[in-house]
Design a protein around this motif. Structure first.
Motif, short mmCIF file in Angstrom:
data_model
loop_
_atom_site.label_atom_id
_atom_site.label_comp_id
_atom_site.label_asym_id
_atom_site.label_seq_id
_atom_site.Cartn_x
_atom_site.Cartn_y
_atom_site.Cartn_z
N VAL A 1 -35.60 -3.21 -9.95
CA VAL A 1 -35.98 -3.57 -8.58
C VAL A 1 -37.29 -4.36 -8.60
CG1 VAL A 1 -36.68 -2.64 -6.33
CG2 VAL A 1 -34.79 -1.58 -7.60
N PHE A 2 -38.24 -3.91 -9.41
CA PHE A 2 -39.52 -4.59 -9.53
C PHE A 2 -39.55 -5.29 -10.89
CE2 PHE A 2 -40.21 -1.19 -6.50
CZ PHE A 2 -40.79 -1.88 -5.44
N VAL A 3 -39.40 -6.59 -10.86
CA VAL A 3 -39.14 -7.38 -12.06
C VAL A 3 -40.42 -7.65 -12.84
CG1 VAL A 3 -38.18 -9.56 -12.90
CG2 VAL A 3 -37.20 -8.45 -10.87
N GLY A 4 -40.33 -7.47 -14.17
CA GLY A 4 -41.46 -7.77 -15.04
C GLY A 4 -41.51 -9.23 -15.43
N ARG A 5 -42.46 -9.58 -16.26
CA ARG A 5 -42.64 -10.97 -16.68
C ARG A 5 -41.53 -11.43 -17.61
NH1 ARG A 5 -49.18 -11.70 -17.80
NH2 ARG A 5 -49.86 -11.21 -15.67
N GLN B 1 -39.17 -4.25 -16.32
CA GLN B 1 -39.81 -3.94 -15.05
C GLN B 1 -41.30 -4.29 -15.12
OE1 GLN B 1 -39.30 -1.82 -17.56
NE2 GLN B 1 -39.64 0.29 -16.92
N ILE B 2 -41.97 -4.21 -13.98
CA ILE B 2 -43.39 -4.54 -13.94
C ILE B 2 -44.19 -3.53 -14.76
CG2 ILE B 2 -43.30 -5.74 -11.74
CD1 ILE B 2 -44.30 -3.24 -10.38
N SER B 3 -45.42 -3.88 -15.08
CA SER B 3 -46.24 -3.04 -15.95
C SER B 3 -46.65 -1.76 -15.25
CB SER B 3 -47.49 -3.81 -16.38
OG SER B 3 -48.37 -3.98 -15.28
N HIS B 4 -47.08 -0.81 -16.05
CA HIS B 4 -47.44 0.52 -15.55
C HIS B 4 -48.59 0.45 -14.53
CE1 HIS B 4 -48.17 4.84 -15.69
NE2 HIS B 4 -49.44 4.58 -15.87
#
Length: 409
Positions: free
Chosen positions: A308-312, A317-320
Motif C-alpha cells: 500500500v505504501f510503496v518504497g523506493r 514498502q516505505i522505510s521504517h
C-alpha cells in the motif's frame, strides 16, 4: 545403544526409511568408514563420526538429519578424517569453539548465528534488531572474540547511548545484549552473561506513556498535515493511523492482496507479537467509508506495486522511519507538545472510551488480549459492534477536522 551391524545405508532414501524402534540404534554408512546415523526412540536422527586417535576412541556429533543432509554429513566426515590423520581431534576442536576458546568466534559472527537460530524463527522482519546491531553494537564490540565481551565492554556500549541522552534506547541495547548472551550461555559458548551485572533500573527508569491528543490538538495537527509539503501518501498514512487504530508496523507492511473492498475488510495476517507470549495474532480491520476512499486513492498512487505504501525500490514498502519523519516534520510546524505515532492509538482509545463505547470492542480494534479469566472465556470478535464504532469514529474525526481541511482527499 544397539548397533544394526547387519544393516547399512548408502543412499538418502535409505536414511529416510529408517524407522524408530523401542530402543535407540545406530546404522553405519556403507561408503564412509566411521560415519553413523543414530535413530532415537522419538524418531530423531543424528549423524555421528567415530574414530580412533592416540589409541582412544572418540565420537563427534555432527548434527541432525535432515538439517544436515547425507552429502553434507559425508563431507564433514571427510574433513574430520583428514584432521585425525594429522593427529588433531575434531571433537576437541568443536568443543573449544563451543566454549569460546577459539579466537575465530567473533561477536558479530555469533550475532548472525543468534539472528538465524533464534530471532528469525520468532520474527518475520527483525528490522529494528538488525538496525540496533549495526549502529549501536557491532561498530564497538563486533570484532571482539565472544569470550572477550566483558562487563566493562558491555557497559561502554550501553552508556554510549545514555551519554547521548537516549536512556530508552540504551535500555533496548542492554536488552538485546542480554538476550544474545543468554543464548551464548545456553550453547556453552560463554560461562557467564556479563550483562547481568548491569541492572536495567540503573540504565533507564521506564515512564508510563499517557500522551493523547485532544480534539483541538487533532485539528491543529491534521490541519498542518494537509497544508504541509510532505508526500501525499504519507499524509494518508498519518490519517489512517488515527482512523484505523492499527500500529505503525501494520501500516508499513500493508499489502493490497489483504484488502477486500467488497467485504470492507482489511486483513493483517501478522501483527506485533504479544508482550507476554511473543506470539503474533491475525487482525481484521473493518473499514469505514472514509478509510475505503483513502485506500482507493493510495491504490492510484501505488499502481501495480504489492504494498500500500510503496518504497523506493520496486516491490518494497516505505522505510521504517518514513512515517516518523513525516510526523516530526509536521509537528515542527506547530506549537503542539511532542507525541509519537503510537500515541494516535491511545488518542483513539481515549476518545472512544469517553464516547461510551464498550471497552472490549475497543480492545478488539486495538488487537489487545483481554486479561484475566474474562480473556480466557471471551472469544467474541464483535464484528458488528466494531464496524459500527469505526464508522462513527471516522465520522467524528472528519467532523472535528472540518470538510474544508479535507478537500485534498
Amino acid at each position: 545403544m544397539s548397533s544394526k551391524t547387519n544393516i547399512l545405508f548408502s543412499t538418502d532414501r535409505e536414511v529416510q526409511n529408517l524407522k524408530a524402534q523401542s530402543k535407540r540404534f545406530t546404522v553405519k554408512d556403507k561408503s564412509n568408514n566411521g560415519l553413523f546415523i543414530e535413530v532415537k526412540e522419538s524418531g530423531i536422527k543424528s549423524w555421528h563420526y567415530r574414530y580412533t586417535l592416540n589409541g582412544k576412541q572418540e565420537r563427534l556429533v555432527i548434527g541432525r538429519y535432515p538439517d544436515i543432509s547425507l552429502k553434507e554429513a559425508r563431507q564433514i566426515r571427510d574433513e574430520s578424517a583428514s584432521m585425525v590423520a594429522k593427529g588433531l581431534s575434531p571433537k576437541k576442536e568443536k568443543d573449544d569453539k563451543k566454549v569460546g576458546k577459539s579466537n575465530t568466534v567473533l561477536f558479530k559472527d555469533y550475532g548472525e548465528r543468534y539472528l538465524n537460530e533464534v530471532v528469525r524463527k520468532d520474527r518475520k522482519n527483525p528490522y529494528n534488531m538488525i538496525l540496533c546491531l549495526n549502529n549501536d553494537i557491532y561498530p564497538f564490540i563486533g570484532d571482539l572474540p565472544l569470550n572477550q565481551i566483558t562487563v566493562d565492554k558491555v557497559r561502554e556500549v550501553i552508556w554510549r547511548k545514555k551519554d547521548q541522552g537516549y536512556d530508552s534506547a540504551a535500555n533496548q541495547v542492554r536488552g538485546l545484549l542480554k538476550r544474545m548472551l543468554d543464548y551464548a550461555v545456553t550453547l556453552g559458548m560463554v560461562q557467564f552473561n556479563p550483562v547481568l551485572s548491569i541492572s536495567a533500573r540503573h540504565v533507564c527508569k521506564p515512564k508510563p506513556r499517557d500522551r493523547f491528543l485532544t480534539d483541538i490538538e487533532i485539528k491543529i495537527f491534521y490541519t498542518a498535515v494537509f497544508s504541509s509539503r510532505i508526500y501525499k501518501a504519507r499524509k494518508y498514512g498519518l490519517l489512517l493511523s488515527l482512523l484505523t487504530l492499527v500500529r505503525k508496523s501494520e501500516l508499513l507492511n500493508a499489502k493490497w492482496e489483504h484488502i477486500d473492498f467488497d467485504s470492507r475488510i482489511w486483513l493483517i495476517p501478522e501483527t506485533k507479537g504479544d508482550g507476554k507470549t511473543g506470539h503474533s495474532r491475525e487482525m481484521l480491520v473493518f473499514m469505514s467509508d472514509q478509510v475505503i476512499l483513502i485506500l482507493k486513492q493510495l491504490k492510484i498512487i501505488a499502481g501495480n506495486e504489492p504494498y500500500v505504501f510503496v518504497g523506493r525500490k520496486k516491490g518494497t514498502q516505505i522505510s521504517h522511519n518514513a512515517f516518523n519523519t513525516a510526523q516530526k516534520n509536521v509537528l515542527s510546524l506547530t506549537a503542539l507538545p511532542p507525541f509519537t505515532i503510537h500515541d494516535l492509538r491511545r488518542t483513539a482509545s481515549t476518545h472512544l472510551h469517553e464516547q461510551g463505547f464498550n471497552s472490549d470492542v475497543i480492545e478488539a480494534c486495538l488487537n489487545h488480549t483481554i486479561k484475566g479469566v474474562r480473556g480466557v472465556y471471551n472469544k467474541a470478535s464483535y464484528k458488528d459492534q466494531r464496524t459500527e464504532m469505526l464508522q462513527k469514529w471516522s465520522d467524528y474525526i472528519y467532523k472535528t477536522l472540518d470538510d474544508a481541511y479535507l478537500a485534498w482527499l
